[in-house]
Scaffold this active site. Sequence first.
Site, PDB file in Angstrom:
ATOM      1  N   GLN A 123       0.839  -1.207   0.000  1.00 51.84           N
ATOM      2  CA  GLN A 123       0.000   0.000   0.000  1.00 51.84           C
ATOM      3  C   GLN A 123       0.876   1.259   0.000  1.00 51.84           C
ATOM      4  O   GLN A 123       1.549   1.535   0.994  1.00 51.84           O
ATOM      5  CB  GLN A 123      -0.883  -0.005   1.261  1.00 51.84           C
ATOM      6  CG  GLN A 123      -1.747   1.210   1.435  1.00 51.84           C
ATOM      7  CD  GLN A 123      -2.593   1.130   2.709  1.00 51.84           C
ATOM      8  OE1 GLN A 123      -2.220   0.432   3.654  1.00 51.84           O
ATOM      9  NE2 GLN A 123      -3.709   1.810   2.733  1.00 51.84           N
ATOM     10  N   GLY A 124       0.830   2.008  -1.075  1.00 47.21           N
ATOM     11  CA  GLY A 124       1.663   3.204  -1.196  1.00 47.21           C
ATOM     12  C   GLY A 124       0.877   4.484  -0.951  1.00 47.21           C
ATOM     13  O   GLY A 124       0.567   5.214  -1.904  1.00 47.21           O
ATOM     14  N   TYR A 125       0.553   4.733   0.299  1.00 43.50           N
ATOM     15  CA  TYR A 125      -0.156   5.972   0.657  1.00 43.50           C
ATOM     16  C   TYR A 125       0.800   6.962   1.325  1.00 43.50           C
ATOM     17  O   TYR A 125       1.038   8.052   0.840  1.00 43.50           O
ATOM     18  CB  TYR A 125      -1.280   5.675   1.659  1.00 43.50           C
ATOM     19  CG  TYR A 125      -2.580   5.146   1.114  1.00 43.50           C
ATOM     20  CD1 TYR A 125      -2.680   4.585  -0.152  1.00 43.50           C
ATOM     21  CD2 TYR A 125      -3.741   5.195   1.894  1.00 43.50           C
ATOM     22  CE1 TYR A 125      -3.891   4.096  -0.617  1.00 43.50           C
ATOM     23  CE2 TYR A 125      -4.952   4.711   1.433  1.00 43.50           C
ATOM     24  CZ  TYR A 125      -5.029   4.161   0.182  1.00 43.50           C
ATOM     25  OH  TYR A 125      -6.219   3.684  -0.264  1.00 43.50           O
ATOM     26  N   SER A 126       1.322   6.562   2.511  1.00 44.10           N
ATOM     27  CA  SER A 126       2.063   7.505   3.369  1.00 44.10           C
ATOM     28  C   SER A 126       3.321   8.030   2.688  1.00 44.10           C
ATOM     29  O   SER A 126       3.996   7.310   1.947  1.00 44.10           O
ATOM     30  CB  SER A 126       2.468   6.830   4.676  1.00 44.10           C
ATOM     31  OG  SER A 126       1.346   6.330   5.333  1.00 44.10           O
ATOM     32  N   SER A 158       4.527  -1.292   4.146  1.00 45.88           N
ATOM     33  CA  SER A 158       4.655  -2.654   4.679  1.00 45.88           C
ATOM     34  C   SER A 158       4.809  -3.649   3.535  1.00 45.88           C
ATOM     35  O   SER A 158       4.065  -3.599   2.557  1.00 45.88           O
ATOM     36  CB  SER A 158       3.412  -3.037   5.484  1.00 45.88           C
ATOM     37  OG  SER A 158       3.252  -2.172   6.570  1.00 45.88           O
ATOM     38  N   GLU A 241      -9.886  -1.674   5.734  1.00 44.13           N
ATOM     39  CA  GLU A 241      -8.695  -2.021   6.506  1.00 44.13           C
ATOM     40  C   GLU A 241      -9.030  -2.747   7.810  1.00 44.13           C
ATOM     41  O   GLU A 241      -8.209  -3.450   8.358  1.00 44.13           O
ATOM     42  CB  GLU A 241      -7.879  -0.759   6.811  1.00 44.13           C
ATOM     43  CG  GLU A 241      -6.491  -1.045   7.290  1.00 44.13           C
ATOM     44  CD  GLU A 241      -5.478   0.012   6.828  1.00 44.13           C
ATOM     45  OE1 GLU A 241      -4.297  -0.303   6.787  1.00 44.13           O
ATOM     46  OE2 GLU A 241      -5.883   1.143   6.515  1.00 44.13           O
ATOM     47  N   SER A 364      -4.254   6.546  13.421  1.00 45.64           N
ATOM     48  CA  SER A 364      -3.790   6.594  14.815  1.00 45.64           C
ATOM     49  C   SER A 364      -4.972   6.782  15.771  1.00 45.64           C
ATOM     50  O   SER A 364      -6.077   7.145  15.355  1.00 45.64           O
ATOM     51  CB  SER A 364      -2.790   7.748  14.992  1.00 45.64           C
ATOM     52  OG  SER A 364      -3.490   8.985  14.899  1.00 45.64           O
ATOM     53  N   GLU A 366      -5.461   9.127  17.881  1.00 46.13           N
ATOM     54  CA  GLU A 366      -5.939  10.521  17.863  1.00 46.13           C
ATOM     55  C   GLU A 366      -6.893  10.731  16.690  1.00 46.13           C
ATOM     56  O   GLU A 366      -7.931  11.396  16.821  1.00 46.13           O
ATOM     57  CB  GLU A 366      -4.747  11.494  17.760  1.00 46.13           C
ATOM     58  CG  GLU A 366      -3.889  11.582  19.012  1.00 46.13           C
ATOM     59  CD  GLU A 366      -2.923  10.396  19.174  1.00 46.13           C
ATOM     60  OE1 GLU A 366      -2.760   9.613  18.213  1.00 46.13           O
ATOM     61  OE2 GLU A 366      -2.340  10.246  20.259  1.00 46.13           O
TER      62      GLU A 366
END
Length: 382
Positions: A123-126, A158, A241, A364, A366
């Site tokens: 997964q290429g998001y961040s 990952s 997810e 996260s 938050e």
Amino acid sequence: MTAFRDEVRAWLEEHLSGGFAHARGLGGPGREHEGHEVRLAWERLLGAAGWTCLGWPKEYGGRDASLADQVVFHEEYARAAAPARVGHIGEGLIGPTILEFGTEEQKRRFLPPIQRGEELWCQGYSEPEAGSDLAGVQTRARLEDGEWVITGQKVWTSLAHVADWCFVLARTEPGSQRHRGLSYLLVPMDRPGVEVRPIVQLTGTSEFNEVFFDGARTAAANILGAPGEGWRVAMATLGYERGASTLGQQIGFQREFEQVVAVAKRTGAAEDPIIRDRLVRSWLELRIMRLNALRTMTSLSAGEPGPEVSIAKLYWSEWHRRLGELAQAVQGRAGLVADGPPYDLNDLQRLYLFSRADTIYAGSSEIQRNIIAERTLGLPRG
Ligand SMILES: Cc1cc2nc3c(=O)[nH]c(=O)nc-3n(C[C@H](O)[C@H](O)[C@H](O)COP(=O)(O)OP(=O)(O)OC[C@H]3O[C@@H](n4cnc5c(N)ncnc54)[C@H](O)[C@@H]3O)c2cc1C
């Protein structure tokens, strides 16, 4: 449902023997480096026997299984200590997204190899400047000679080091801002212009990576949704997810909890009233988690997902992090020393270190609280 459970249990019992007997317990968070080859072979065996992608339509290799049956499968899978799946990003994230947004041609091209365990995904998001605030994505792509040409950097990707494909959120409209002008591209990893650099994490192992795209190419047709619609598609993926596999994960948590209790008895920590209190609390919370999972399943089956998904993520990840702390506490001072240099960790030490990540990935704590605050309580945006 009992007959289905019996069938899953019997199959796993029969096949987790012989060459695969030693694969039990391999892999998983903090241990993804273990036995990749044997787990890949196992993934293919599962696929051939029809035990992957259970919820997918039959025409793409699935079984059209109900959510309840999928949960039963994941529970039995965890109970048998079957090896952690190497194809979970394909099955759990990109597969359902392709089912929702893909053309017929894309479904026929991409879904069967995932089901058979032949193509692994990441997964290429961040990016360095786009994590919780994903709309800050700066990786860009442009169409040239019938191909997308991609340039930019992803991070925390990952399993990129073993993946055949990556789903990449990239900016395809020059000068666009935030959620607009993004596209969702399917990019092969074995091409020139793709470089994967492992990141060493707290556990001493490397299951996530930096991924650099420097003029990497993919066919113009390898886009989900229309150009500029990437945000909507990306959000749908995030919704998957925390699917059925998460609902079944309490069985694995139960096993970890029992391990902590066993060590507490062995070291005498179980006689400490504060530790006893924490153990009982942890057990109670595990029960609550199970009841919440059943409730989430009911609302997801009814097609009415509410705040349950955020509550579940918040609850299990915080619980698991506290279990990690308890795992250290029951070991006493011995828990502070690795079994061997430099990073030969025991299961409880690894649990402690990796569980620090649980409250970060997949949104996260938050961010989950923000979602509940805004969407459920109607509080003003923070
Ligand atoms: C084990 C692991 C695996 C991962 N795998 C992948 C992967 O495969 N692919 C991928 O694309 N990404 C992956 N990630 C990245 C993950 O999605 C991000 O780490 C996560 O989204 C947080 O982004 P960040 O690290 O940039 O932190 P930041 O967004 O910079 O956040 C830093 C801190 O600020 C808090 N914060 C941020 N915004 C707000 C706000 N609005 N209100 C209150 N607090 C806020 C956060 O909660 C956090 O505590 C993985 C991460 C981990 C730990």
